[in-house]
Motif scaffolding. Structure first.
Motif, mmCIF file in Angstrom:
data_model
loop_
_atom_site.group_PDB
_atom_site.id
_atom_site.type_symbol
_atom_site.label_atom_id
_atom_site.label_comp_id
_atom_site.label_asym_id
_atom_site.label_seq_id
_atom_site.Cartn_x
_atom_site.Cartn_y
_atom_site.Cartn_z
ATOM 1 N N MET A 192 80.778 21.934 47.153
ATOM 2 C CA MET A 192 81.984 21.725 46.328
ATOM 3 C C MET A 192 83.235 22.059 47.128
ATOM 4 S SD MET A 192 81.019 22.930 42.459
ATOM 5 C CE MET A 192 80.480 24.575 42.873
ATOM 6 N N ARG A 193 83.167 23.162 47.862
ATOM 7 C CA ARG A 193 84.321 23.583 48.656
ATOM 8 C C ARG A 193 84.662 22.549 49.729
ATOM 9 N NH1 ARG A 193 86.798 28.530 49.487
ATOM 10 N NH2 ARG A 193 87.814 28.763 51.489
ATOM 11 N N ARG A 194 83.632 21.975 50.353
ATOM 12 C CA ARG A 194 83.860 20.960 51.388
ATOM 13 C C ARG A 194 84.622 19.769 50.807
ATOM 14 N NH1 ARG A 194 81.681 16.410 52.140
ATOM 15 N NH2 ARG A 194 79.990 16.836 50.668
ATOM 16 N N VAL A 195 84.254 19.344 49.612
ATOM 17 C CA VAL A 195 84.909 18.202 48.969
ATOM 18 C C VAL A 195 86.362 18.545 48.632
ATOM 19 C CG1 VAL A 195 84.918 16.718 46.919
ATOM 20 C CG2 VAL A 195 82.753 17.270 48.049
ATOM 21 N N LEU A 196 86.590 19.727 48.070
ATOM 22 C CA LEU A 196 87.934 20.131 47.663
ATOM 23 C C LEU A 196 88.869 20.312 48.862
ATOM 24 C CD1 LEU A 196 86.918 22.699 44.916
ATOM 25 C CD2 LEU A 196 88.080 20.520 44.520
ATOM 26 N N ARG A 197 88.318 20.794 49.971
ATOM 27 C CA ARG A 197 89.132 21.031 51.169
ATOM 28 C C ARG A 197 89.817 19.758 51.657
ATOM 29 N NH1 ARG A 197 88.624 25.439 54.524
ATOM 30 N NH2 ARG A 197 88.893 24.101 56.344
ATOM 31 N N GLN A 198 89.197 18.614 51.393
ATOM 32 C CA GLN A 198 89.737 17.353 51.895
ATOM 33 C C GLN A 198 91.157 17.070 51.395
ATOM 34 O OE1 GLN A 198 86.914 14.186 51.043
ATOM 35 N NE2 GLN A 198 85.193 15.502 51.555
ATOM 36 N N ARG A 212 86.006 9.351 43.801
ATOM 37 C CA ARG A 212 85.014 9.439 44.885
ATOM 38 C C ARG A 212 83.618 9.798 44.381
ATOM 39 N NH1 ARG A 212 88.341 12.556 49.744
ATOM 40 N NH2 ARG A 212 89.764 10.847 50.233
ATOM 41 N N LYS A 213 83.546 10.448 43.234
ATOM 42 C CA LYS A 213 82.267 10.808 42.615
ATOM 43 C C LYS A 213 81.364 11.648 43.528
ATOM 44 C CE LYS A 213 82.308 6.752 39.611
ATOM 45 N NZ LYS A 213 81.616 5.545 39.150
ATOM 46 N N GLU A 214 81.993 12.506 44.345
ATOM 47 C CA GLU A 214 81.209 13.417 45.195
ATOM 48 C C GLU A 214 80.805 14.669 44.434
ATOM 49 O OE1 GLU A 214 82.570 13.434 49.573
ATOM 50 O OE2 GLU A 214 84.388 12.956 48.450
ATOM 51 N N LEU A 215 81.498 14.943 43.327
ATOM 52 C CA LEU A 215 81.152 16.070 42.466
ATOM 53 C C LEU A 215 80.735 15.535 41.101
ATOM 54 C CD1 LEU A 215 84.129 18.554 43.142
ATOM 55 C CD2 LEU A 215 81.877 18.536 44.226
ATOM 56 N N THR A 216 79.829 16.234 40.434
ATOM 57 C CA THR A 216 79.465 15.847 39.070
ATOM 58 C C THR A 216 80.632 16.182 38.143
ATOM 59 O OG1 THR A 216 78.538 18.007 38.471
ATOM 60 C CG2 THR A 216 77.053 16.425 39.554
ATOM 61 N N ILE A 217 80.640 15.624 36.955
ATOM 62 C CA ILE A 217 81.723 15.890 36.017
ATOM 63 C C ILE A 217 81.744 17.373 35.629
ATOM 64 C CG2 ILE A 217 80.381 15.293 33.955
ATOM 65 C CD1 ILE A 217 84.132 14.598 34.573
ATOM 66 N N GLU A 218 80.550 17.986 35.539
ATOM 67 C CA GLU A 218 80.482 19.415 35.210
ATOM 68 C C GLU A 218 81.109 20.250 36.329
ATOM 69 O OE1 GLU A 218 77.920 17.357 34.914
ATOM 70 O OE2 GLU A 218 77.655 17.307 32.736
ATOM 71 N N ASN A 272 85.584 23.511 38.527
ATOM 72 C CA ASN A 272 86.551 23.763 39.595
ATOM 73 C C ASN A 272 87.985 23.662 39.109
ATOM 74 O OD1 ASN A 272 85.369 24.166 42.471
ATOM 75 N ND2 ASN A 272 83.999 22.700 41.483
ATOM 76 N N MET A 273 88.270 22.700 38.233
ATOM 77 C CA MET A 273 89.617 22.591 37.686
ATOM 78 C C MET A 273 89.974 23.846 36.869
ATOM 79 S SD MET A 273 91.168 19.774 38.567
ATOM 80 C CE MET A 273 90.392 19.697 40.176
ATOM 81 N N THR A 274 88.989 24.354 36.109
ATOM 82 C CA THR A 274 89.213 25.556 35.302
ATOM 83 C C THR A 274 89.530 26.749 36.191
ATOM 84 O OG1 THR A 274 87.653 24.773 33.632
ATOM 85 C CG2 THR A 274 88.185 27.113 33.586
ATOM 86 N N GLU A 275 88.698 26.956 37.193
ATOM 87 C CA GLU A 275 88.854 28.144 38.023
ATOM 88 C C GLU A 275 90.081 28.065 38.924
ATOM 89 O OE1 GLU A 275 85.531 29.945 39.730
ATOM 90 O OE2 GLU A 275 84.396 29.929 37.858
ATOM 91 N N MET A 276 90.435 26.863 39.390
ATOM 92 C CA MET A 276 91.619 26.751 40.243
ATOM 93 C C MET A 276 92.897 26.946 39.438
ATOM 94 S SD MET A 276 90.841 23.973 43.245
ATOM 95 C CE MET A 276 90.367 22.605 42.198
#
Length: 372
Positions: free
Chosen positions: A1-7, A162-168, A173-177
């Motif tokens: 998840m972190r790898r995807v968000l870092r982009q 991009r659909k690299e992360l599931t909706i859950e 991630n949106m909640t925690e960020m």
């Protein structure tokens, strides 16, 4: 998840695109200050600046995460936004109690009084808020696709497309960020204005640099920040004295020797950089507010001091660091362009306390006097 968000959150060029949205929020912050101070007898004082900066931070980070406005700086805040704020306050107020409750076996938790139930209830509210805004963006994208239109947007649009992360995973991630980006930014802005009010000579130095390298009226963006070393030094020194997260934890990945001690693999280490920031061996005149200590003396000079690492360091450092810094830089620059920050008769000496985060132990009140 972190790898995807870092982009989309780590490269300066990617974060720079958020300047416009953050500047719109900052403009609303300036208007809100005018309204609030006019309600005071002296026409300048803002009581409890953290309440104001909390709304600014929430509005700012929402423009980045959800690509929408929440109405935090409006006269009448929307009900859903108020409910989120209440859930966030409830979560932090029950945080300490549940740290201990978390060690209790699950079968005993239903018997435990209020704190644990409130903690769970608060997180339900936080996730619900995030889910609503993510679902809104999904419906918006679907509508565009149905019309045969091109889908463009910011962080959330990219994650959904991009659909690299599931909706859950996106909900989580949106909640925690959002959670991680509100109090942290607002407390830092509160401490920065408190320190500027207490140290007018530093404020004057920062303001002169802004006028010389940017101008009195020019709206800043991310590309201007490298030309304003004092505003960056101001943030570093504020976070040295008042790091929002007073410590960082890491788990060792291999056996290692540190300071003559063998630390076995799998050991959890805690660095309290709130303590190391005040050690004279790391910082001369450690208790004094001296932003200039972070300035480079030449182009070849580099100022690194691991006595203060408020965002952590390396691949596990705070993923929202650049966004948080951009929000704070743009807010401080425009505040100083518009106002001279002064001590108010209501301003007391404010100390820090640990409340999950490192927070002001009392209200911070300052004057925002119009720049002549």
């Amino acid at each position: 998840m972190r790898r995807v968000l870092r982009q989309k959150m780590v490269k300066p060029s990617d974060v720079a695109v958020f300047s416009r949205g953050i500047n719109e929020v900052t403009s609303d912050l300036i208007k809100r200050i005018h309204i609030i101070r006019n309600e005071e007898e002296d026409g300048e004082t803002v009581t409890n600046v953290n309440s104001l900066f909390f709304k600014y931070s929430m509005e700012g980070v929402a423009t980045v995460l959800y690509e929408c406005r929440l109405g935090c700086l409006e006269n009448h805040i929307p009900k859903s936004t108020l409910e989120y704020i209440e859930a966030l306050e409830l979560m932090f107020s029950s945080f300490k109690s549940t740290m201990y409750a978390g060690a209790i076996p699950k079968w005993l938790r239903p018997i435990i009084p209020k704190p644990w139930r409130e903690f769970c209830k608060s997180w339900d509210g936080l996730f619900k808020f995030s889910q609503i805004h993510v679902d809104n963006k999904i419906n918006e994208i679907k509508s565009l696709l149905d019309q045969g239109k091109k889908v463009e947007g910011g962080l959330l649009t990219t994650l959904l497309s991009r659909k690299e992360l599931t909706i859950e995973e996106i909900y989580a991630n949106m909640t925690e960020m959002l959670l991680a980006g509100v109090d942290t930014t607002s407390f830092t802005l509160s401490w920065a204005t408190y320190l500027l009010a207490k140290h007018p000579e530093v404020q004057d130095s920062v303001y002169k640099e802004i006028v010389h390298n940017l101008g009195k009226d020019k709206v800043p963006d991310a590309h201007h920040i490298p030309n304003l070393p004092m505003i960056r030094a101001l943030l570093k020194e504020t976070l040295r004295l008042f790091p929002v997260l007073p410590g960082n934890g890491r788990v060792t990945q291999k056996d290692m020797i540190v300071g003559g001690y063998l630390i076995p693999k799998g050991t959890q280490l805690a660095l309290c950089h709130y303590a190391t920031s005040y050690q004279e061996e790391n910082f001369a005149s450690a208790k004094e507010f001296q932003p200039e200590r972070w300035l480079r003396k030449s182009n070849m000079d580099r100022v690194d001091n691991f006595g203060s690492i408020p965002f952590g360091y390396g691949i596990r450092s705070c993923i929202g660091k650049r966004i948080a810094e951009l929000e704070i830089y743009l807010a401080l620059i425009q505040l100083l362009q518009h106002f001279e920050v002064k001590r108010s008769p209501k301003t007391k000496s404010v100390f820090a306390k640990t409340h999950g985060l490192l927070t002001p132990a009392d209200f911070i009140s300052v004057k925002f006097a119009d720049r002549k």
